[in-house]
Design a protein around this motif. Sequence first.
Motif, PDB file in Angstrom:
ATOM      1  N   UNK A 295       0.827  -1.199   0.000  1.00  0.00           N
ATOM      2  CA  UNK A 295       0.000   0.000   0.000  1.00  0.00           C
ATOM      3  C   UNK A 295       0.867   1.257   0.000  1.00  0.00           C
ATOM      4  N   UNK A 296       0.810   2.062  -1.053  1.00  0.00           N
ATOM      5  CA  UNK A 296       1.595   3.301  -1.059  1.00  0.00           C
ATOM      6  C   UNK A 296       1.195   4.246   0.069  1.00  0.00           C
ATOM      7  N   UNK A 297      -0.090   4.261   0.432  1.00  0.00           N
ATOM      8  CA  UNK A 297      -0.557   5.167   1.479  1.00  0.00           C
ATOM      9  C   UNK A 297       0.045   4.800   2.826  1.00  0.00           C
ATOM     10  N   UNK A 298       0.014   3.511   3.175  1.00  0.00           N
ATOM     11  CA  UNK A 298       0.563   3.091   4.473  1.00  0.00           C
ATOM     12  C   UNK A 298       2.078   3.283   4.515  1.00  0.00           C
ATOM     13  N   UNK A 299       2.745   2.886   3.445  1.00  0.00           N
ATOM     14  CA  UNK A 299       4.195   3.084   3.401  1.00  0.00           C
ATOM     15  C   UNK A 299       4.530   4.572   3.482  1.00  0.00           C
ATOM     16  N   UNK A 300       3.729   5.394   2.823  1.00  0.00           N
ATOM     17  CA  UNK A 300       3.967   6.831   2.842  1.00  0.00           C
ATOM     18  C   UNK A 300       3.828   7.427   4.223  1.00  0.00           C
ATOM     19  N   UNK A 301       2.855   6.936   5.011  1.00  0.00           N
ATOM     20  CA  UNK A 301       2.688   7.432   6.375  1.00  0.00           C
ATOM     21  C   UNK A 301       3.915   7.119   7.224  1.00  0.00           C
ATOM     22  N   UNK A 302       4.425   5.897   7.122  1.00  0.00           N
ATOM     23  CA  UNK A 302       5.591   5.506   7.911  1.00  0.00           C
ATOM     24  C   UNK A 302       6.831   6.292   7.493  1.00  0.00           C
ATOM     25  N   UNK A 303       7.009   6.450   6.195  1.00  0.00           N
ATOM     26  CA  UNK A 303       8.191   7.177   5.719  1.00  0.00           C
ATOM     27  C   UNK A 303       8.101   8.664   6.058  1.00  0.00           C
TER      28      UNK A 303
ATOM     29  N   UNK B 128      10.599   7.051   9.275  1.00  0.00           N
ATOM     30  CA  UNK B 128      11.040   5.665   9.364  1.00  0.00           C
ATOM     31  C   UNK B 128      11.510   5.175   8.004  1.00  0.00           C
ATOM     32  N   UNK B 129      12.571   4.415   8.006  1.00  0.00           N
ATOM     33  CA  UNK B 129      13.025   3.750   6.793  1.00  0.00           C
ATOM     34  C   UNK B 129      12.503   2.324   6.845  1.00  0.00           C
ATOM     35  N   UNK B 130      11.711   1.939   5.866  1.00  0.00           N
ATOM     36  CA  UNK B 130      11.074   0.631   5.886  1.00  0.00           C
ATOM     37  C   UNK B 130      11.316  -0.101   4.578  1.00  0.00           C
ATOM     38  N   UNK B 131      11.197  -1.413   4.672  1.00  0.00           N
ATOM     39  CA  UNK B 131      11.118  -2.275   3.497  1.00  0.00           C
ATOM     40  C   UNK B 131       9.676  -2.728   3.373  1.00  0.00           C
ATOM     41  N   UNK B 132       9.170  -2.836   2.155  1.00  0.00           N
ATOM     42  CA  UNK B 132       7.812  -3.343   1.969  1.00  0.00           C
ATOM     43  C   UNK B 132       7.861  -4.714   1.307  1.00  0.00           C
ATOM     44  N   UNK B 133       6.944  -5.564   1.716  1.00  0.00           N
ATOM     45  CA  UNK B 133       6.825  -6.903   1.136  1.00  0.00           C
ATOM     46  C   UNK B 133       5.341  -7.271   1.123  1.00  0.00           C
ATOM     47  N   UNK B 134       4.821  -7.547  -0.052  1.00  0.00           N
ATOM     48  CA  UNK B 134       3.392  -7.826  -0.174  1.00  0.00           C
ATOM     49  C   UNK B 134       3.064  -9.211   0.354  1.00  0.00           C
ATOM     50  N   UNK B 135       2.065  -9.288   1.232  1.00  0.00           N
ATOM     51  CA  UNK B 135       1.626 -10.568   1.767  1.00  0.00           C
ATOM     52  C   UNK B 135       0.824 -11.327   0.714  1.00  0.00           C
TER      53      UNK B 135
ATOM     54  N   UNK C  64      -8.368   6.520  10.156  1.00  0.00           N
ATOM     55  CA  UNK C  64      -9.156   6.638   8.932  1.00  0.00           C
ATOM     56  C   UNK C  64      -8.298   6.286   7.712  1.00  0.00           C
ATOM     57  N   UNK C  65      -7.006   6.639   7.755  1.00  0.00           N
ATOM     58  CA  UNK C  65      -6.119   6.321   6.648  1.00  0.00           C
ATOM     59  C   UNK C  65      -5.670   4.857   6.656  1.00  0.00           C
ATOM     60  N   UNK C  66      -6.013   4.128   7.721  1.00  0.00           N
ATOM     61  CA  UNK C  66      -5.749   2.690   7.742  1.00  0.00           C
ATOM     62  C   UNK C  66      -4.496   2.262   8.462  1.00  0.00           C
ATOM     63  N   UNK C  67      -3.856   3.199   9.202  1.00  0.00           N
ATOM     64  CA  UNK C  67      -2.656   2.839   9.949  1.00  0.00           C
ATOM     65  C   UNK C  67      -2.562   3.743  11.178  1.00  0.00           C
ATOM     66  N   UNK C  68      -3.017   3.253  12.350  1.00  0.00           N
ATOM     67  CA  UNK C  68      -2.971   4.071  13.582  1.00  0.00           C
ATOM     68  C   UNK C  68      -1.520   4.361  13.980  1.00  0.00           C
ATOM     69  N   UNK C  69      -0.989   5.446  13.497  1.00  0.00           N
ATOM     70  CA  UNK C  69       0.442   5.715  13.544  1.00  0.00           C
ATOM     71  C   UNK C  69       0.952   6.027  14.945  1.00  0.00           C
TER      72      UNK C  69
END
Length: 206
Positions: free
Chosen positions: A19-27, A31-38, A186-191
């Motif tokens: 999800x670009x939206x969730x990754x975008x919130x963390x970044x 935060x530096x994250x790696x993404x991997x689709x389940x 609401x954006x799907x990731x309680x940050x």
Amino acid sequence: MTTTYGEFQHAPLVLASKSPARAGLLRAAGLKITTAEADIDERSVEAAVGSDLEGEDLALILAQAKAANVAPQFADTHIIGADQTLTCEGRIIHKAEDDQDLRKKLLWLSGRTHTLSAALVVVYNGETVWQHTSQAHMTMRILTPEFVGRYVAATRPDSLDSVGGYQLEGPGSQLFDSIDGDYFTILGLPLLPLLAWLRSEKILIS
């Protein structure tokens, strides 16, 4: 070993989502994250656990399934699983399949209050080490078929990627009379709860 993003240091983190939206919130939070689709079939998981679950419980189960699916690829790494469900009057509403389905769902939600349930799970070496759920209550204004038609035409295909057919940070804000809940939920990731937990465990040093 730590990774560094600006002035923030933290242990390796993987988001079990593309999800670009969730990754975008963390970044955006530094935060530096790696993404991997389940690789899971959400509807199959839902069918397996039964249709009488509350939306909050289903979101937690799906977040757990995503994190657990990705975890074997990453040893000694915190895996973040996230999911969101929408319920209204006892019904769980899924993403629209096409424009016509989206118009139908938005007109049904028109004038009603629905609930978004967002869940986060963190898995480390196959063990769930933290989980969190939160809810937001969204009251749509009464929508005319003409407005819904214009809205769908203006927002597709992005609106088809959202469980409610809207992004609140965009034109989706025009759908609502009132909102009761956390913006990140609401954006799907309680940050904020996630960041607080990462700090409490010294995973994130800030």
